[in-house]
Write a protein that holds these residues in place. Structure first.
Motif, PDB file in Angstrom:
ATOM      1  N   MET A   1       0.833  -1.212   0.000  1.00 29.13           N
ATOM      2  CA  MET A   1       0.000   0.000   0.000  1.00 29.13           C
ATOM      3  C   MET A   1       0.865   1.257   0.000  1.00 29.13           C
ATOM      4  O   MET A   1       0.499   2.270  -0.608  1.00 29.13           O
ATOM      5  CB  MET A   1      -0.950  -0.025   1.206  1.00 29.13           C
ATOM      6  CG  MET A   1      -1.958   1.119   1.224  1.00 29.13           C
ATOM      7  SD  MET A   1      -2.875   1.389  -0.325  1.00 29.13           S
ATOM      8  CE  MET A   1      -3.817  -0.138  -0.449  1.00 29.13           C
TER       9      MET A   1
ATOM     10  N   LYS B   1       3.622   1.589  -1.569  1.00 31.05           N
ATOM     11  CA  LYS B   1       4.021   1.760  -2.980  1.00 31.05           C
ATOM     12  C   LYS B   1       2.830   2.237  -3.827  1.00 31.05           C
ATOM     13  O   LYS B   1       2.998   3.051  -4.745  1.00 31.05           O
ATOM     14  CB  LYS B   1       4.576   0.445  -3.534  1.00 31.05           C
ATOM     15  CG  LYS B   1       5.941   0.083  -2.960  1.00 31.05           C
ATOM     16  CD  LYS B   1       6.477  -1.192  -3.562  1.00 31.05           C
ATOM     17  CE  LYS B   1       7.811  -1.601  -2.955  1.00 31.05           C
ATOM     18  NZ  LYS B   1       8.906  -0.650  -3.229  1.00 31.05           N
ATOM     19  N   VAL B   2       1.639   1.720  -3.513  1.00 34.66           N
ATOM     20  CA  VAL B   2       0.436   2.171  -4.229  1.00 34.66           C
ATOM     21  C   VAL B   2       0.221   3.669  -4.003  1.00 34.66           C
ATOM     22  O   VAL B   2      -0.077   4.422  -4.935  1.00 34.66           O
ATOM     23  CB  VAL B   2      -0.798   1.372  -3.764  1.00 34.66           C
ATOM     24  CG1 VAL B   2      -2.085   1.993  -4.284  1.00 34.66           C
ATOM     25  CG2 VAL B   2      -0.690  -0.079  -4.220  1.00 34.66           C
TER      26      VAL B   2
ATOM     27  N   ARG C   1       2.752   5.754  -5.959  1.00 42.29           N
ATOM     28  CA  ARG C   1       2.389   5.845  -7.383  1.00 42.29           C
ATOM     29  C   ARG C   1       1.192   6.780  -7.572  1.00 42.29           C
ATOM     30  O   ARG C   1       1.155   7.597  -8.493  1.00 42.29           O
ATOM     31  CB  ARG C   1       2.070   4.441  -7.914  1.00 42.29           C
ATOM     32  CG  ARG C   1       1.897   4.370  -9.411  1.00 42.29           C
ATOM     33  CD  ARG C   1       2.081   2.954  -9.905  1.00 42.29           C
ATOM     34  NE  ARG C   1       1.162   2.016  -9.272  1.00 42.29           N
ATOM     35  CZ  ARG C   1       0.071   1.533  -9.870  1.00 42.29           C
ATOM     36  NH1 ARG C   1      -0.240   1.908 -11.076  1.00 42.29           N
ATOM     37  NH2 ARG C   1      -0.698   0.671  -9.248  1.00 42.29           N
TER      38      ARG C   1
ATOM     39  N   THR D   1      -9.663   2.183   5.199  1.00 44.09           N
ATOM     40  CA  THR D   1     -10.959   1.571   4.882  1.00 44.09           C
ATOM     41  C   THR D   1     -12.035   2.035   5.858  1.00 44.09           C
ATOM     42  O   THR D   1     -13.221   1.837   5.607  1.00 44.09           O
ATOM     43  CB  THR D   1     -10.864   0.036   4.939  1.00 44.09           C
ATOM     44  OG1 THR D   1     -10.418  -0.351   6.236  1.00 44.09           O
ATOM     45  CG2 THR D   1      -9.915  -0.501   3.894  1.00 44.09           C
TER      46      THR D   1
ATOM     47  N   THR E   1     -11.018   7.602   1.855  1.00 51.27           N
ATOM     48  CA  THR E   1     -11.431   6.217   2.050  1.00 51.27           C
ATOM     49  C   THR E   1     -10.835   5.315   0.971  1.00 51.27           C
ATOM     50  O   THR E   1     -10.874   5.643  -0.214  1.00 51.27           O
ATOM     51  CB  THR E   1     -12.970   6.115   2.003  1.00 51.27           C
ATOM     52  OG1 THR E   1     -13.518   7.012   2.963  1.00 51.27           O
ATOM     53  CG2 THR E   1     -13.424   4.703   2.330  1.00 51.27           C
ATOM     54  N   LYS E   2     -10.266   4.178   1.382  1.00 50.23           N
ATOM     55  CA  LYS E   2      -9.868   3.128   0.445  1.00 50.23           C
ATOM     56  C   LYS E   2     -11.108   2.330   0.068  1.00 50.23           C
ATOM     57  O   LYS E   2     -11.918   2.047   0.961  1.00 50.23           O
ATOM     58  CB  LYS E   2      -8.862   2.171   1.082  1.00 50.23           C
ATOM     59  CG  LYS E   2      -7.552   2.776   1.524  1.00 50.23           C
ATOM     60  CD  LYS E   2      -6.734   1.687   2.234  1.00 50.23           C
ATOM     61  CE  LYS E   2      -5.463   2.226   2.844  1.00 50.23           C
ATOM     62  NZ  LYS E   2      -4.784   1.223   3.690  1.00 50.23           N
ATOM     63  N   PRO E   3     -11.307   1.945  -1.182  1.00 48.39           N
ATOM     64  CA  PRO E   3     -10.416   2.131  -2.313  1.00 48.39           C
ATOM     65  C   PRO E   3     -10.478   3.561  -2.838  1.00 48.39           C
ATOM     66  O   PRO E   3     -11.489   4.246  -2.685  1.00 48.39           O
ATOM     67  CB  PRO E   3     -10.962   1.150  -3.350  1.00 48.39           C
ATOM     68  CG  PRO E   3     -12.420   1.060  -3.054  1.00 48.39           C
ATOM     69  CD  PRO E   3     -12.521   1.182  -1.578  1.00 48.39           C
ATOM     70  N   PHE E   4      -9.381   3.993  -3.474  1.00 48.79           N
ATOM     71  CA  PHE E   4      -9.325   5.341  -4.036  1.00 48.79           C
ATOM     72  C   PHE E   4      -8.675   5.284  -5.411  1.00 48.79           C
ATOM     73  O   PHE E   4      -7.964   4.336  -5.740  1.00 48.79           O
ATOM     74  CB  PHE E   4      -8.513   6.272  -3.119  1.00 48.79           C
ATOM     75  CG  PHE E   4      -7.125   5.760  -2.845  1.00 48.79           C
ATOM     76  CD1 PHE E   4      -6.092   5.931  -3.758  1.00 48.79           C
ATOM     77  CD2 PHE E   4      -6.847   5.088  -1.677  1.00 48.79           C
ATOM     78  CE1 PHE E   4      -4.821   5.454  -3.513  1.00 48.79           C
ATOM     79  CE2 PHE E   4      -5.556   4.584  -1.421  1.00 48.79           C
ATOM     80  CZ  PHE E   4      -4.550   4.770  -2.349  1.00 48.79           C
ATOM     81  N   THR E   5      -8.950   6.281  -6.198  1.00 51.14           N
ATOM     82  CA  THR E   5      -8.225   6.469  -7.460  1.00 51.14           C
ATOM     83  C   THR E   5      -7.203   7.582  -7.227  1.00 51.14           C
ATOM     84  O   THR E   5      -7.343   8.380  -6.292  1.00 51.14           O
ATOM     85  CB  THR E   5      -9.187   6.899  -8.584  1.00 51.14           C
ATOM     86  OG1 THR E   5      -9.776   8.148  -8.203  1.00 51.14           O
ATOM     87  CG2 THR E   5     -10.281   5.856  -8.812  1.00 51.14           C
TER      88      THR E   5
END
Lengths: 159, 125
Positions: free
Chosen positions: B14, B16-17, B20, B86, B106-110
């Motif tokens: 996460m 690393k996510v 990015r 979350t 909030t996860k999930p996110f763009t």
């Protein structure tokens, strides 16, 4: 709290998985079909959900190859993943955490007051969860060509 | 000027996510520091207090997100702290804000969703 049927829980599980695969992974998704607990799955990401009226354990099971694809996708490509098996397990655990969080949000909307555990990952075949006196919903998906099973073992109102 | 960001999450994937997503969101991000839990994050800040923004998970071992936020504020660190988690209920949001957090994603996110939330928080008053 009003979650009292397997249909409700199955719908919540399906929506939670779909939401995360589509938004965080962006992978093509087929399903769900009813799953049976495929014993050939070799990795499982798990997270527990506990509240006054609902207790459950979420399991996301796939093959080693499927787990590698999921982790690589989260990271942005195979080259970002490298050969570290811990990163593959971490990715599957994070998927369980994300899906568990989405289930928690659904349940909290109906007063669930759910706490989420930290995720954990099991490796090896035959790690199908079974808890006595509990309901179980298992959904089978194809995620970018890889079989993935999502299971929620749960009890409601201490049933 | 590029901002220095501290990512606090027990999942290396996460972190690393998030790295990015920050780059994809178009934010001017420079150095990115990482910590695997709240207590490790306090250690990072004690070594380098020039962090401009902290993104912090909720559920972590050793010291969770809200406890980290409270501890960081108690030590006088004033940079914006955004929970990325979350957890999403009103009660949780209030708990984080009461601890001293500045925002909630909030996860999930763009990347776009993350970027929009952070731009609002980073805008000068």
């Amino acid at each position: 709290m009003t979650v009292d049927t397997a249909v409700d829980v199955g719908t919540i599980l399906a929506e939670a998985f779909r939401e995360n695969i589509e938004m965080m992974f962006g992978l093509p998704l087929e399903g769900p079909k009813e799953g049976s607990g495929d014993e050939h799955m070799t990795m499982s990401g798990m997270v527990g959900l506990g509240g006054p009226e609902f207790r459950g354990l979420l399991q996301i099971a796939c093959t080693d190859q499927g787990a590698r694809k999921l982790a690589a996708t989260l990271l942005g490509g195979e080259e970002m993943l490298g050969d570290d098996p811990a990163m593959i397990a971490d990715g599957l655990g994070e998927l369980a955490n994300l899906v568990g969080g989405a289930i928690k949000r659904h349940l909290d909307e109906s007063g669930g007051n759910i706490e989420l555990s930290l995720p954990s990952v099991l490796e090896g075949e035959g790690n199908l969860l079974g808890v006595s006196n509990s309901e179980r919903v298992t959904l089978r998906w194809i995620v970018d060509g890889e079989e993935v099973e999502t299971s929620l073992v749960y009890t409601v109102n201490g049933s | 000027m590029a901002i220095k960001v501290l990512l606090v999450d027990d999942s290396a994937v996460m972190r690393k996510v998030l790295t990015r997503a920050l780059r994809q969101a178009g934010l001017d991000v420079g150095d990115i520091l990482e910590a695997g839990d709240g207590s490790e994050a306090i250690g990072v800040l004690e070594n380098d207090s020039s962090v401009d923004l902290i993104l912090c998970d909720w559920n972590m071992p050793n010291m969770n997100g809200p406890d980290f936020v409270a501890a960081a504020r108690a030590k006088g660190y004033e940079m914006p702290i955004v929970m990325v988690t979350t957890e999403a209920g009103n009660e949780r949001v209030q708990q984080a804000l009461d601890a001293g957090a500045n925002g909630f994603v909030t996860k999930p996110f763009t990347p776009d969703k993350l970027g929009e939330a952070l731009e609002k928080i980073l805008q000068p008053a």
